[in-house]
Structure formats: structure tokens, C-alpha cells
Design a protein around this motif. Structure first.
Motif, PDB file in Angstrom:
ATOM      1  N   LEU A 126      -6.903  -7.557   4.832  1.00 25.13           N
ATOM      2  CA  LEU A 126      -5.772  -6.744   4.379  1.00 25.13           C
ATOM      3  C   LEU A 126      -5.308  -7.126   2.982  1.00 25.13           C
ATOM      4  O   LEU A 126      -4.871  -6.262   2.214  1.00 25.13           O
ATOM      5  N   ASN A 127      -5.396  -8.399   2.643  1.00 18.59           N
ATOM      6  CA  ASN A 127      -4.979  -8.842   1.312  1.00 18.59           C
ATOM      7  C   ASN A 127      -5.846  -8.246   0.199  1.00 18.59           C
ATOM      8  O   ASN A 127      -5.421  -8.227  -0.953  1.00 18.59           O
ATOM      9  N   HIS A 128      -7.014  -7.761   0.531  1.00 14.74           N
ATOM     10  CA  HIS A 128      -7.920  -7.234  -0.492  1.00 14.74           C
ATOM     11  C   HIS A 128      -8.085  -5.720  -0.421  1.00 14.74           C
ATOM     12  O   HIS A 128      -8.966  -5.153  -1.057  1.00 14.74           O
ATOM     13  N   MET A 129      -7.228  -5.054   0.360  1.00 13.52           N
ATOM     14  CA  MET A 129      -7.299  -3.600   0.465  1.00 13.52           C
ATOM     15  C   MET A 129      -6.286  -2.957  -0.467  1.00 13.52           C
ATOM     16  O   MET A 129      -5.179  -3.471  -0.650  1.00 13.52           O
ATOM     17  N   ASN A 130      -6.649  -1.829  -1.019  1.00  5.83           N
ATOM     18  CA  ASN A 130      -5.716  -1.049  -1.830  1.00  5.83           C
ATOM     19  C   ASN A 130      -4.753  -0.312  -0.907  1.00  5.83           C
ATOM     20  O   ASN A 130      -5.144   0.181   0.143  1.00  5.83           O
ATOM     21  N   VAL A 131      -3.518  -0.233  -1.319  1.00  6.02           N
ATOM     22  CA  VAL A 131      -2.499   0.458  -0.535  1.00  6.02           C
ATOM     23  C   VAL A 131      -2.227   1.809  -1.177  1.00  6.02           C
ATOM     24  O   VAL A 131      -1.977   1.897  -2.371  1.00  6.02           O
ATOM     25  N   ALA A 132      -2.306   2.855  -0.367  1.00  3.16           N
ATOM     26  CA  ALA A 132      -2.008   4.208  -0.829  1.00  3.16           C
ATOM     27  C   ALA A 132      -0.596   4.590  -0.386  1.00  3.16           C
ATOM     28  O   ALA A 132      -0.071   4.037   0.583  1.00  3.16           O
ATOM     29  N   SER A 133       0.022   5.537  -1.067  1.00  4.42           N
ATOM     30  CA  SER A 133       1.413   5.905  -0.769  1.00  4.42           C
ATOM     31  C   SER A 133       1.586   6.439   0.648  1.00  4.42           C
ATOM     32  O   SER A 133       2.614   6.198   1.275  1.00  4.42           O
ATOM     33  N   TRP A 134       0.587   7.125   1.207  1.00  3.84           N
ATOM     34  CA  TRP A 134       0.725   7.693   2.548  1.00  3.84           C
ATOM     35  C   TRP A 134       0.804   6.605   3.625  1.00  3.84           C
ATOM     36  O   TRP A 134       1.273   6.857   4.728  1.00  3.84           O
ATOM     37  N   MET A 135       0.380   5.383   3.307  1.00  9.03           N
ATOM     38  CA  MET A 135       0.383   4.302   4.289  1.00  9.03           C
ATOM     39  C   MET A 135       1.793   3.837   4.630  1.00  9.03           C
ATOM     40  O   MET A 135       1.995   3.152   5.628  1.00  9.03           O
TER      41      MET A 135
END
Length: 91
Positions: A59-68
Motif C-alpha cells: 500500500l505504501n507504494h501504490m498511487n492514490v486516486a481521488s475516487w478512493m
């Protein structure tokens, strides 16, 4: 990559044990041998990744999108709600 992110971590090892049980039976020659599922899962992850990460490592290396973050809700305070009801009643 998605498969690895979902299952190749410490929680995935636990999930394997929940699905397959603590051990599985294999035949070695003419004898049945009980093999720990945990060892199989950990060895598989080690061969794929070279270590056993935690879910947090992924999770620390995943990009976060606004819909999340979930839907965007506008906060309506009591005063704003009251004023809109009063204005609607005067019209």
C-alpha cells in the motif's frame, strides 16, 4: 502485479492457511507426507519477490486516486439547512 499486490504478503500466507488448511498431504515415493501450507505459500512468495512483504509495504507504494476517498459529500450545517427551509417557505 495485481495478483501479487493482493496475495503476495503476510496476510496472503494466512489466507492460504484458511483456504487449504494448516497442512496438505503429498505423496513422496510410497509415503504420505504432511506439508505445512504456510511453508509452501512463504516459499512461493520468496521465489517471486525475494522477501515476504506486509500488506502495508504494498500500500505504501501504490498511487492514490481521488475516487478512493469515497463520494464527495457537501456538509450542510444547521444554519444553512434552516435558512434554506425559511427561504423556501417565503416564496
Amino acid at each position: 502485479m495485481r495478483h501479487r499486490a493482493l496475495y503476495h504478503h503476510t496476510q496472503g500466507v494466512w489466507l492460504c492457511q484458511r483456504i487449504f488448511g494448516n497442512t496438505i498431504t503429498v505423496w513422496k515415493g510410497n509415503a504420505e507426507v504432511q506439508v505445512p501450507v504456510r511453508e509452501i505459500a512463504e516459499q512461493h512468495i520468496m521465489e517471486d519477490l525475494g522477501r515476504i512483504p506486509s500488506p502495508g509495504d504494498w500500500l505504501n507504494h501504490m498511487n492514490v486516486a481521488s475516487w478512493m476517498s469515497g463520494p464527495k459529500h457537501k456538509f450542510v450545517g444547521r444554519e444553512e439547512l434552516f435558512n434554506s427551509v425559511v427561504k423556501a417557505g417565503k416564496e
